[in-house]
Design an enzyme around this catalytic site. Structure first.
Site, mmCIF file in Angstrom:
data_model
loop_
_atom_site.group_PDB
_atom_site.id
_atom_site.type_symbol
_atom_site.label_atom_id
_atom_site.label_comp_id
_atom_site.label_asym_id
_atom_site.label_seq_id
_atom_site.Cartn_x
_atom_site.Cartn_y
_atom_site.Cartn_z
ATOM 1 N N LYS A 1 50.138 38.852 42.833
ATOM 2 C CA LYS A 1 51.146 39.116 43.870
ATOM 3 C C LYS A 1 50.997 39.484 44.990
ATOM 4 C CE LYS A 1 54.902 42.066 44.761
ATOM 5 N NZ LYS A 1 55.852 43.088 44.944
ATOM 6 N N GLY B 1 44.928 35.905 34.644
ATOM 7 C CA GLY B 1 46.091 35.541 34.378
ATOM 8 C C GLY B 1 46.650 36.324 35.589
ATOM 9 N N HIS B 2 47.234 35.417 36.574
ATOM 10 C CA HIS B 2 47.734 36.097 38.017
ATOM 11 C C HIS B 2 49.291 35.573 37.970
ATOM 12 C CE1 HIS B 2 43.599 36.815 39.962
ATOM 13 N NE2 HIS B 2 43.655 37.349 38.559
ATOM 14 N N ASP C 1 57.992 51.098 40.512
ATOM 15 C CA ASP C 1 59.294 51.060 39.953
ATOM 16 C C ASP C 1 59.449 51.129 38.364
ATOM 17 O OD1 ASP C 1 57.938 48.425 40.046
ATOM 18 O OD2 ASP C 1 59.453 47.695 38.925
ATOM 19 N N ASP D 1 44.883 43.216 35.950
ATOM 20 C CA ASP D 1 46.240 42.977 35.678
ATOM 21 C C ASP D 1 47.223 43.990 36.677
ATOM 22 O OD1 ASP D 1 45.738 41.161 33.765
ATOM 23 O OD2 ASP D 1 45.967 42.525 31.984
ATOM 24 N N LYS E 1 47.117 41.650 41.078
ATOM 25 C CA LYS E 1 46.380 41.046 42.431
ATOM 26 C C LYS E 1 46.960 39.821 42.599
ATOM 27 C CE LYS E 1 42.635 40.803 39.492
ATOM 28 N NZ LYS E 1 43.507 41.769 38.428
ATOM 29 N N GLY F 1 48.775 37.347 25.703
ATOM 30 C CA GLY F 1 50.111 37.586 25.284
ATOM 31 C C GLY F 1 49.842 38.883 24.451
ATOM 32 N N THR G 1 33.810 42.464 31.350
ATOM 33 C CA THR G 1 33.600 40.899 31.562
ATOM 34 C C THR G 1 32.370 40.370 31.737
ATOM 35 O OG1 THR G 1 34.819 38.893 32.316
ATOM 36 C CG2 THR G 1 34.575 40.650 33.937
ATOM 37 N N GLN H 1 40.117 40.030 37.327
ATOM 38 C CA GLN H 1 39.779 41.110 36.450
ATOM 39 C C GLN H 1 39.862 42.492 37.307
ATOM 40 O OE1 GLN H 1 37.326 38.294 35.971
ATOM 41 N NE2 GLN H 1 38.910 37.663 34.715
HETATM 42 P P1 GDP Z 1 46.679 40.470 38.056
HETATM 43 O O1 GDP Z 1 46.174 39.915 36.765
HETATM 44 O O2 GDP Z 1 46.161 41.544 38.571
HETATM 45 O O3 GDP Z 1 47.360 39.168 39.006
HETATM 46 O O4 GDP Z 1 48.205 40.963 37.323
HETATM 47 P P2 GDP Z 1 49.177 40.177 36.140
HETATM 48 O O5 GDP Z 1 50.086 39.166 36.658
HETATM 49 O O6 GDP Z 1 48.295 39.855 35.233
HETATM 50 O O7 GDP Z 1 49.970 41.350 35.881
HETATM 51 C C1 GDP Z 1 51.141 42.011 36.592
HETATM 52 C C2 GDP Z 1 52.241 42.072 36.007
HETATM 53 O O8 GDP Z 1 53.045 42.898 36.840
HETATM 54 C C3 GDP Z 1 52.938 40.775 36.132
HETATM 55 O O9 GDP Z 1 53.844 40.596 35.220
HETATM 56 C C4 GDP Z 1 53.498 40.785 37.553
HETATM 57 O O10 GDP Z 1 54.828 40.043 37.876
HETATM 58 C C5 GDP Z 1 53.998 42.463 37.535
HETATM 59 N N1 GDP Z 1 54.123 43.159 38.734
HETATM 60 C C6 GDP Z 1 53.240 43.168 39.952
HETATM 61 N N2 GDP Z 1 53.652 44.003 40.748
HETATM 62 C C7 GDP Z 1 54.702 44.428 40.149
HETATM 63 C C8 GDP Z 1 55.677 45.665 40.594
HETATM 64 O O11 GDP Z 1 55.642 46.505 41.706
HETATM 65 N N3 GDP Z 1 56.675 46.006 39.632
HETATM 66 C C9 GDP Z 1 56.909 45.397 38.613
HETATM 67 N N4 GDP Z 1 58.011 45.911 37.766
HETATM 68 N N5 GDP Z 1 55.954 44.345 37.927
HETATM 69 C C10 GDP Z 1 55.237 44.020 38.611
HETATM 70 P P1 IMO Z 2 42.932 39.381 35.304
HETATM 71 O O1 IMO Z 2 42.462 38.489 36.508
HETATM 72 C C1 IMO Z 2 42.583 41.967 32.007
HETATM 73 C C2 IMO Z 2 38.921 41.655 29.477
HETATM 74 C C3 IMO Z 2 39.233 41.062 28.184
HETATM 75 C C4 IMO Z 2 38.311 41.856 27.306
HETATM 76 C C5 IMO Z 2 37.120 41.657 28.585
HETATM 77 C C6 IMO Z 2 36.007 40.556 28.159
HETATM 78 O O2 IMO Z 2 44.361 38.864 34.881
HETATM 79 O O3 IMO Z 2 43.262 40.849 35.783
HETATM 80 P P2 IMO Z 2 36.170 37.805 28.755
HETATM 81 O O4 IMO Z 2 37.304 36.919 28.199
HETATM 82 O O5 IMO Z 2 36.320 38.203 30.200
HETATM 83 O O6 IMO Z 2 34.794 37.873 28.137
HETATM 84 O O7 IMO Z 2 36.700 39.410 28.108
HETATM 85 O O8 IMO Z 2 37.647 41.581 29.750
HETATM 86 N N1 IMO Z 2 39.649 40.653 30.655
HETATM 87 C C7 IMO Z 2 40.793 41.010 31.326
HETATM 88 N N2 IMO Z 2 41.668 42.073 31.198
HETATM 89 N N3 IMO Z 2 43.043 41.201 32.970
HETATM 90 C C8 IMO Z 2 42.220 40.362 33.201
HETATM 91 O O9 IMO Z 2 41.970 39.350 34.380
HETATM 92 C C9 IMO Z 2 41.190 39.976 32.237
HETATM 93 N N4 IMO Z 2 40.028 39.008 31.978
HETATM 94 C C10 IMO Z 2 39.092 39.750 31.110
HETATM 95 O O10 IMO Z 2 40.589 41.619 27.538
HETATM 96 O O11 IMO Z 2 38.474 43.119 27.337
HETATM 97 MG MG MG Z 3 46.312 39.453 35.075
#
Ligand code: GDP
Ligand code: IMO
Ligand code: MG
Length: 426
Positions: free
Chosen positions: A18, A40-41, A332, A13, A16, A301, A238, A223
């Site tokens: 973005k 979840g991207h 930010d 999270d 990646k 969630g 994971t 991840q």
């Molecule tokens: P990923 O799994 O690495 O693709 O990241 P996620 O999408 O799960 O979580 C990143 C969260 O941060 C998302 O809600 C993005 O919309 C948000 N996000 C990404 N870059 C920025 C940033 O520079 N500032 C803020 N405020 N939010 C960001």
């Molecule tokens: P993105 O790509 C954050 C975490 C789960 C748990 C562990 C194992 O959005 O960054 P799994 O279901 O993979 O067997 O769970 O890994 N986890 C993540 N945490 N971002 C993810 O993906 C994740 N994918 C798995 O919360 O701790």
């Molecule tokens: Mg994510």
């Protein structure tokens, strides 16, 4: 020709999705190489917010090939639903390529995921319960079903006849009230087969042809490094290799084809799931960051745990991924704090440690050693985004310079908001 790998440097999270979307402008093929719909991207384009789980982020840009490599574990129902949702938003999904060698998440995997988590007690990772771990288990045990099996019903049925009774026995012995029937699974999956047939290809061959035609490849990691099954905080990880080396294995191109590796790091740290987290913040500051950063899991969630930036973790990620640059996101989010801390070392048994320990019990006992920075104010981030990198406030620059110095990796991108156009390039 440019082949770029994007990986998370923390616990997922990091943003990646973005940064992949940003980079996809100059790429032709965007390739997922591991993980599944545990990812979840999030990508925000104008007023539209996309949350992708399985489909590579490149599909949101026009005329790009979006590739699901052999290293990904694919829940076909999830994939079909995701494609449907995108089509409803007028996204052209015809440019998707699905590897014939990718393993399929089967209905029993999701039930096994729940069961094994329950049996593990405090060793549970807090999984997303999407069946990821059990699918990789079956892959390693050579009990897996692959995409290619969908197109040979006789052999598919034969495999199911071997596996399904084993699964049913496991469920029976742990009093799980679920049994599967070979023909029912067959019927369900052959329908998915029909829907997905047009996408299925040999990804390795396609990527080799792309390289021959000087196309640019972009690998989208899921991840993060500290969730990697070898290099992460095992067993709170994971089940796949999330690090850059797997871009090659999970897609079928040799490592010499990769030219640069971008590590994505949040300006702080977040974590969903269980396990040690040395810089974790509880209380007011943690709450402030969680609310400002909207730190709630994209896939489940769940509220994410948050903490200060940890450079012990980042140096480790720089090494195991061979990072050539860093992209720092969510700068930010920290605005408005008087003071910002960064962990430079761990204190363990009276000694300062620069390296991340392998054993989890030690990690639980590590106290972070912090360097303090003056905070920065809330800004019109879109105005800064328009002006460019030089417009960043001085305190942010100092913070970023310190990260570069400590990790030895140059920062090339800074993200100052969730929107597509809120990324600065140095
Ligand atoms: P990923 O799994 O690495 O693709 O990241 P996620 O999408 O799960 O979580 C990143 C969260 O941060 C998302 O809600 C993005 O919309 C948000 N996000 C990404 N870059 C920025 C940033 O520079 N500032 C803020 N405020 N939010 C960001
Ligand atoms: P993105 O790509 C954050 C975490 C789960 C748990 C562990 C194992 O959005 O960054 P799994 O279901 O993979 O067997 O769970 O890994 N986890 C993540 N945490 N971002 C993810 O993906 C994740 N994918 C798995 O919360 O701790
Ligand atoms: Mg994510």
């Amino acid at each position: 020709m440019d082949s770029v790998v994007i990986v998370g440097t923390q616990w997922g999270d990091e943003g990646k999705g973005k940064i992949t979307d940003y980079y996809a402008r100059r790429s032709d093929y965007i390739v997922r190489f591991q993980g599944g719909n545990n990812a979840g991207h999030t990508i925000e384009v104008g007023d539209e917010k996309f949350q992708l789980h399985l489909v590579p982020s490149g599909l949101l840009r026009e005329n790009k090939k979006a590739v699901i490599g052999n290293g990904v574990v694919v829940d076909p129902k999830v994939l079909i639903d995701e494609l449907k949702r995108l089509e409803k938003k007028d996204i052209d999904t015809s440019d998707l390529i699905l590897s014939d060698r990718a393993h399929l998440i089967m209905p029993y995997h999701k039930v096994e995921d729940e069961l094994y988590e329950k049996l593990k007690g405090n060793l549970k990772a807090g999984t997303t319960k999407k069946g990821i771990g059990p699918c990789y288990m079956d892959k390693a045990a050579r009990y897996g079903i692959r995409v290619v099996d969908l197109y040979d019903p006789k052999s598919f049925k034969h495999k199911l006849e071997k596996i399904v009774p084993v699964k049913n026995k496991i469920f029976q012995s742990f009093d799980v009230d679920k049994r599967w029937d070979v023909d029912e699974i067959l019927e369900e999956y052959l329908e998915y087969a029909e829907r997905l047939e047009g996408y299925v290809q040999d990804v390795s061959v396609q990527l080799e042809r792309a390289l021959e035609r000087d196309k640019n490849l972009l690998f989208e990691g899921a991840q993060g490094t500290h969730l990697d099954i070898d290099h992460g905080v095992y067993p709170y990880t994971t089940s796949s290799n999330t690090t850059a080396g797997n871009a090659s294995i999970g897609s079928g191109i040799g490592p010499k084809n990769i030219s640069s590796i971008i590590g994505i790091a949040k300006a702080y740290t977040s974590r969903v799931g269980t396990g040690p987290f040395p810089t974790e913040l509880e209380g007011e500051t943690g709450e402030y960051i969680r609310e400002r950063g909207n730190e709630y899991g994209t896939t489940t969630g769940r509220p994410r745990r948050v903490g200060w930036l940890d450079l012990v973790m980042l140096r480790y990620s720089a090494r195991v991924n061979s990072l050539t640059s860093l992209a720092v996101t969510c700068v930010d989010v920290l605005a408005g704090l008087d003071q910002i801390k960064v962990c430079t070392d761990y204190r363990l048994d009276g000694e300062n440690k620069r390296e991340f320990p392998a054993d989890i019990e030690s990690l639980y006992r590590c106290d972070p050693v912090y360097k303090k920075f003056e905070g920065w104010e809330e800004e019109e981030w879109s105005t800064i985004a328009d002006k460019g990198y030089e417009a960043l406030p001085e305190n942010i620059e100092k913070y970023l310079e310190f990260i570069e110095k400590e990790t030895g990796v140059p920062i090339k991108h800074v993200s100052i908001g969730p929107k597509r156009d809120q990324t600065l390039e140095k």
